[in-house]
Write an enzyme that holds these catalytic residues in place. Sequence first.
Site, PDB file in Angstrom:
ATOM      1  N   LYS A 176       0.954  -1.108  -0.010  1.00  0.00           N
ATOM      2  CA  LYS A 176       0.179  -0.161  -0.181  1.00  0.00           C
ATOM      3  C   LYS A 176       0.982   1.077   0.139  1.00  0.00           C
ATOM      4  O   LYS A 176       0.416   2.104  -0.841  1.00  0.00           O
ATOM      5  CB  LYS A 176      -0.720  -0.085   1.353  1.00  0.00           C
ATOM      6  N   ARG A 210      -9.496   1.161   9.168  1.00  0.00           N
ATOM      7  CA  ARG A 210      -9.044  -0.420   9.642  1.00  0.00           C
ATOM      8  C   ARG A 210     -10.058  -1.030  10.231  1.00  0.00           C
ATOM      9  O   ARG A 210     -10.074  -1.968  10.825  1.00  0.00           O
ATOM     10  CB  ARG A 210      -7.918  -0.216  10.156  1.00  0.00           C
ATOM     11  N   ARG A 249      12.235  -6.133   5.194  1.00  0.00           N
ATOM     12  CA  ARG A 249      12.054  -4.506   4.797  1.00  0.00           C
ATOM     13  C   ARG A 249      12.812  -3.854   5.625  1.00  0.00           C
ATOM     14  O   ARG A 249      13.207  -4.156   6.970  1.00  0.00           O
ATOM     15  CB  ARG A 249      10.464  -3.963   5.239  1.00  0.00           C
ATOM     16  N   ARG A 300      11.819  -1.827  11.149  1.00  0.00           N
ATOM     17  CA  ARG A 300      10.570  -1.519  12.053  1.00  0.00           C
ATOM     18  C   ARG A 300      10.599  -2.400  13.108  1.00  0.00           C
ATOM     19  O   ARG A 300      10.852  -3.576  12.977  1.00  0.00           O
ATOM     20  CB  ARG A 300       9.335  -1.161  11.113  1.00  0.00           C
ATOM     21  N   ARG A 321      -0.111  -9.060  13.131  1.00  0.00           N
ATOM     22  CA  ARG A 321      -0.827  -8.003  12.398  1.00  0.00           C
ATOM     23  C   ARG A 321      -1.852  -8.501  11.411  1.00  0.00           C
ATOM     24  O   ARG A 321      -2.726  -8.168  11.151  1.00  0.00           O
ATOM     25  CB  ARG A 321       0.410  -7.403  11.571  1.00  0.00           C
TER      26      ARG A 321
HETATM   27  P1  AP5 Z   1       4.976  -1.497   1.871  1.00  0.00           P
HETATM   28  O1  AP5 Z   1       4.513  -0.864   0.651  1.00  0.00           O
HETATM   29  O2  AP5 Z   1       5.426  -0.886   2.876  1.00  0.00           O
HETATM   30  O3  AP5 Z   1       3.680  -2.356   2.564  1.00  0.00           O
HETATM   31  P2  AP5 Z   1       2.424  -1.643   3.029  1.00  0.00           P
HETATM   32  O4  AP5 Z   1       1.447  -2.326   2.775  1.00  0.00           O
HETATM   33  O5  AP5 Z   1       2.451  -0.261   3.276  1.00  0.00           O
HETATM   34  O6  AP5 Z   1       2.825  -2.426   4.482  1.00  0.00           O
HETATM   35  P3  AP5 Z   1       2.981  -1.760   6.137  1.00  0.00           P
HETATM   36  O7  AP5 Z   1       3.682  -2.737   6.862  1.00  0.00           O
HETATM   37  O8  AP5 Z   1       3.406  -0.454   6.055  1.00  0.00           O
HETATM   38  O9  AP5 Z   1       1.309  -1.683   6.485  1.00  0.00           O
HETATM   39  P4  AP5 Z   1       0.771  -1.848   7.918  1.00  0.00           P
HETATM   40  O10 AP5 Z   1      -0.826  -1.827   7.455  1.00  0.00           O
HETATM   41  O11 AP5 Z   1       0.966  -3.183   8.490  1.00  0.00           O
HETATM   42  O12 AP5 Z   1       1.649  -0.742   8.639  1.00  0.00           O
HETATM   43  P5  AP5 Z   1       1.175   0.617   9.007  1.00  0.00           P
HETATM   44  O13 AP5 Z   1       2.190   1.595   8.975  1.00  0.00           O
HETATM   45  O14 AP5 Z   1      -0.232   1.033   8.469  1.00  0.00           O
HETATM   46  O15 AP5 Z   1       5.620  -2.855   1.537  1.00  0.00           O
HETATM   47  C1  AP5 Z   1       6.396  -3.636   2.157  1.00  0.00           C
HETATM   48  C2  AP5 Z   1       7.799  -4.246   1.742  1.00  0.00           C
HETATM   49  O16 AP5 Z   1       7.299  -5.030   0.484  1.00  0.00           O
HETATM   50  C3  AP5 Z   1       8.548  -3.212   1.254  1.00  0.00           C
HETATM   51  O17 AP5 Z   1      10.029  -3.618   1.846  1.00  0.00           O
HETATM   52  C4  AP5 Z   1       8.392  -2.894  -0.153  1.00  0.00           C
HETATM   53  O18 AP5 Z   1       9.502  -2.609  -0.838  1.00  0.00           O
HETATM   54  C5  AP5 Z   1       8.083  -4.445  -0.618  1.00  0.00           C
HETATM   55  N1  AP5 Z   1       6.988  -4.568  -1.789  1.00  0.00           N
HETATM   56  C6  AP5 Z   1       6.087  -3.617  -2.024  1.00  0.00           C
HETATM   57  N2  AP5 Z   1       5.522  -4.093  -3.253  1.00  0.00           N
HETATM   58  C7  AP5 Z   1       6.184  -5.061  -3.773  1.00  0.00           C
HETATM   59  C8  AP5 Z   1       5.962  -5.877  -4.777  1.00  0.00           C
HETATM   60  N3  AP5 Z   1       5.102  -5.681  -5.501  1.00  0.00           N
HETATM   61  N4  AP5 Z   1       6.944  -6.876  -4.813  1.00  0.00           N
HETATM   62  C9  AP5 Z   1       7.838  -7.252  -4.099  1.00  0.00           C
HETATM   63  N5  AP5 Z   1       8.163  -6.482  -2.868  1.00  0.00           N
HETATM   64  C10 AP5 Z   1       7.140  -5.303  -2.614  1.00  0.00           C
HETATM   65  O19 AP5 Z   1       0.508   0.333  10.715  1.00  0.00           O
HETATM   66  C11 AP5 Z   1       1.385   0.141  11.612  1.00  0.00           C
HETATM   67  C12 AP5 Z   1       0.718   0.046  12.993  1.00  0.00           C
HETATM   68  O20 AP5 Z   1       0.059   1.434  13.192  1.00  0.00           O
HETATM   69  C13 AP5 Z   1      -0.544  -0.893  12.960  1.00  0.00           C
HETATM   70  O21 AP5 Z   1      -0.193  -2.165  13.118  1.00  0.00           O
HETATM   71  C14 AP5 Z   1      -1.291  -0.267  14.004  1.00  0.00           C
HETATM   72  O22 AP5 Z   1      -0.744  -0.487  15.548  1.00  0.00           O
HETATM   73  C15 AP5 Z   1      -1.073   1.480  13.852  1.00  0.00           C
HETATM   74  N6  AP5 Z   1      -2.069   1.916  12.768  1.00  0.00           N
HETATM   75  C16 AP5 Z   1      -1.974   2.269  11.663  1.00  0.00           C
HETATM   76  N7  AP5 Z   1      -2.917   2.750  10.943  1.00  0.00           N
HETATM   77  C17 AP5 Z   1      -4.045   2.506  11.993  1.00  0.00           C
HETATM   78  C18 AP5 Z   1      -5.669   2.731  12.060  1.00  0.00           C
HETATM   79  N8  AP5 Z   1      -6.142   3.124  10.902  1.00  0.00           N
HETATM   80  N9  AP5 Z   1      -6.336   2.204  12.885  1.00  0.00           N
HETATM   81  C19 AP5 Z   1      -5.456   1.989  14.153  1.00  0.00           C
HETATM   82  N10 AP5 Z   1      -4.179   1.487  14.474  1.00  0.00           N
HETATM   83  C20 AP5 Z   1      -3.575   1.951  12.924  1.00  0.00           C
END
Ligand code: AP5
Length: 220
Positions: free
Chosen positions: A13, A88, A127, A160, A171
């Site tokens: 994403k 979410r 990552r 991270r 997660r």
């Molecule tokens: P990346 O693009 O970083 O993936 P992503 O989907 O953004 O993954 P995240 O881990 O950032 O999402 P998340 O939802 O767990 O974390 P968030 O920060 O929102 O890609 C991942 C890796 O894969 C990278 O290294 C990339 O290079 C690689 N990649 C990408 N595309 C690829 C492809 N096509 N092929 C191969 N490799 C590829 O949330 C973190 C925490 O914050 C949550 O757990 C929660 O505690 C809190 N939080 C955040 N938002 C909320 C909310 N709305 N409500 C409550 N708590 C929340």
Amino acid sequence: MYLILFGAPGVGKGTQAKLISKKHKIPQISTGDMLRAAVKNKTELGKKAGEIMSRGELVPDDLILEMIKERFGMDDCKNGFILDGFPRTLAQAEGLDKLMQHLKLPEFNCIEISVPDQDIISRLVSRRLCSNCGTDYNLITNPPPEDLKCIICGGEIIQRKDDNEETITNRLKVYTDQTAPLKNYYQSKGNFITVDGRKKIDEVQEDINNLLKEHSKQIN
Ligand code: AP5
């Protein structure tokens, strides 16, 4: 353009949101990035969120909705935005709808990026990120330099806290239990499309661009 990028942790994403943001000149709003900044700056929100995030649980809805409301009021949101990692929960989706109606903004398009759990785990344990500018590295697809200094800004490259196998597994469970049910919510609105996130980053980007072009033809 008002777009939600939907999908489990690690499906890409953030990667895709950054590319769309650059192309369409609208901001990426990542609740995860905003929360990590709050933790780093030791704000009141950061103090409440840090521990919850390191367990891979969700931060309470009222805190998230408050943060989003403030963000939507900023100048760069005038021509649209891309939501990454929000909503979410059902309460967040309903809160978002109310906020959009209040601001007289249109319905979202929702694009789901889909990747099997096994691939997600291997992507996320591999990552790495620059602690200063956030540049993404990945041991499999884009390894960091040996000295772990970012090639863009020289900042320290780190992993991270929640990118370890145990927390990733939690997660994914939290996603299945609390976020995946939102698919029905957006599907019933009729603007929910899924793309195959197993493809290469530029191929996924092309699929999303084609969908967005198709959509803009439909509304013009
Ligand atoms: P990346 O693009 O970083 O993936 P992503 O989907 O953004 O993954 P995240 O881990 O950032 O999402 P998340 O939802 O767990 O974390 P968030 O920060 O929102 O890609 C991942 C890796 O894969 C990278 O290294 C990339 O290079 C690689 N990649 C990408 N595309 C690829 C492809 N096509 N092929 C191969 N490799 C590829 O949330 C973190 C925490 O914050 C949550 O757990 C929660 O505690 C809190 N939080 C955040 N938002 C909320 C909310 N709305 N409500 C409550 N708590 C929340």
